[in-house]
Scaffold this motif. Sequence first.
Motif, PDB file in Angstrom:
ATOM      1  N   ASN A  95       0.869  -1.181   0.000  1.00  0.00           N
ATOM      2  CA  ASN A  95       0.000   0.000   0.000  1.00  0.00           C
ATOM      3  C   ASN A  95       0.901   1.224   0.000  1.00  0.00           C
ATOM      4  OD1 ASN A  95      -1.833   2.094   0.541  1.00  0.00           O
ATOM      5  ND2 ASN A  95      -3.135   0.767   1.774  1.00  0.00           N
ATOM      6  N   TYR A 135      -0.542  -8.833  -3.353  1.00  0.00           N
ATOM      7  CA  TYR A 135      -1.831  -8.215  -3.052  1.00  0.00           C
ATOM      8  C   TYR A 135      -1.632  -6.698  -3.026  1.00  0.00           C
ATOM      9  CZ  TYR A 135      -3.147 -12.923  -1.621  1.00  0.00           C
ATOM     10  OH  TYR A 135      -3.392 -14.285  -1.593  1.00  0.00           O
ATOM     11  N   MET A 136      -2.168  -6.023  -4.020  1.00  0.00           N
ATOM     12  CA  MET A 136      -2.100  -4.562  -4.078  1.00  0.00           C
ATOM     13  C   MET A 136      -3.335  -4.018  -3.383  1.00  0.00           C
ATOM     14  SD  MET A 136      -0.713  -4.326  -8.012  1.00  0.00           S
ATOM     15  CE  MET A 136      -0.830  -2.540  -8.148  1.00  0.00           C
ATOM     16  N   ALA A 138      -6.108  -1.485  -1.794  1.00  0.00           N
ATOM     17  CA  ALA A 138      -6.764  -0.209  -2.085  1.00  0.00           C
ATOM     18  C   ALA A 138      -6.327   0.833  -1.053  1.00  0.00           C
ATOM     19  CB  ALA A 138      -8.276  -0.379  -2.051  1.00  0.00           C
ATOM     20  N   ASN A 167      -7.468   4.370  -6.807  1.00  0.00           N
ATOM     21  CA  ASN A 167      -7.760   2.957  -6.596  1.00  0.00           C
ATOM     22  C   ASN A 167      -8.130   2.254  -7.897  1.00  0.00           C
ATOM     23  OD1 ASN A 167      -7.210   2.721  -3.876  1.00  0.00           O
ATOM     24  ND2 ASN A 167      -9.283   3.221  -3.225  1.00  0.00           N
ATOM     25  N   VAL A 170      -4.883   1.507  -9.517  1.00  0.00           N
ATOM     26  CA  VAL A 170      -4.201   0.390  -8.870  1.00  0.00           C
ATOM     27  C   VAL A 170      -4.846  -0.942  -9.279  1.00  0.00           C
ATOM     28  CG1 VAL A 170      -3.668  -0.684  -6.643  1.00  0.00           C
ATOM     29  CG2 VAL A 170      -3.406   1.784  -6.920  1.00  0.00           C
ATOM     30  N   GLU A 171      -6.147  -0.963  -9.318  1.00  0.00           N
ATOM     31  CA  GLU A 171      -6.861  -2.174  -9.721  1.00  0.00           C
ATOM     32  C   GLU A 171      -6.497  -2.562 -11.158  1.00  0.00           C
ATOM     33  OE1 GLU A 171     -11.394  -4.014  -9.616  1.00  0.00           O
ATOM     34  OE2 GLU A 171     -11.105  -1.839  -9.541  1.00  0.00           O
ATOM     35  N   ALA A 174      -2.974  -4.009 -11.222  1.00  0.00           N
ATOM     36  CA  ALA A 174      -2.968  -5.366 -10.676  1.00  0.00           C
ATOM     37  C   ALA A 174      -3.422  -6.366 -11.742  1.00  0.00           C
ATOM     38  CB  ALA A 174      -3.863  -5.443  -9.448  1.00  0.00           C
ATOM     39  N   TYR A 181      -5.797  -7.378  -6.625  1.00  0.00           N
ATOM     40  CA  TYR A 181      -6.228  -6.107  -6.031  1.00  0.00           C
ATOM     41  C   TYR A 181      -7.242  -6.428  -4.945  1.00  0.00           C
ATOM     42  CZ  TYR A 181      -8.789  -1.687  -5.565  1.00  0.00           C
ATOM     43  OH  TYR A 181      -9.406  -0.557  -5.077  1.00  0.00           O
ATOM     44  N   ASP A 183      -9.639  -4.744  -1.680  1.00  0.00           N
ATOM     45  CA  ASP A 183     -10.201  -3.572  -1.012  1.00  0.00           C
ATOM     46  C   ASP A 183     -10.818  -4.046   0.303  1.00  0.00           C
ATOM     47  OD1 ASP A 183     -11.695  -1.415  -0.107  1.00  0.00           O
ATOM     48  OD2 ASP A 183     -12.290  -0.793  -2.121  1.00  0.00           O
TER      49      ASP A 183
END
Length: 222
Positions: A95, A135-136, A138, A167, A170-171, A174, A181, A183
Amino acid sequence: MTEQEKMIQEMIRRMKQEQDRKLNNFRAQNLYIQKGKTLFTGSSLMEMFPITEFCLNEGFPIAYNRGIGGYTTDDFLAAADAVLLDPAPQKLFINIGTNDIHARQDGEDWFDHLERNYRKICGIIKEKLPETTVYMMAYYPVNADAPGAKNNSGMRVRTNENINKANRMVEALAREFGFHYIDVNDGLKDAEGKLKIEHTADGIHFDSAAYRTVFERLKKYL
């Protein structure tokens, strides 16, 4: 230079000095950790996450925390060895980038800068940590109505609207790089999508109860 400008420069100098101290400590600690474990990394919201304690208390695999407060994606890229690569994690929770959501002095659009740097980070992970499950996370919501947020000029850019925009980026990254991704913010938000006021003093950072909420939603990935 005005007194206010001098004060700001001194604050920046001290923050950089503290970041360098933490980074050097991480480099030393990395010599003794067990590689192939779980790594959480990012900026202050990750640094303050007591993930190691949570995991130990509930019997989850070892999780190391390499977050450094105040880090931007530029800082993260410069320190990638210590905060990302040296632990050689089996699982990575990242993050990083909320500190990039601000008006830049060089005139570049903050979103373009963030996207370009996060793409570089993803490229490094893909190349250097090909076996790592990534795991990216949110970005977390904020609340400009918190008492400590009233005089924070940065909140004019670091809004929930811009966080949601970031976000989505980022999604998309990913998905492009074959990462996950996630959240885990639903329990942190009020009815308006803001960070719950009872969990924050400055509108950005939050308390241990909020971290517990995040942890409960992360368990299925651990």
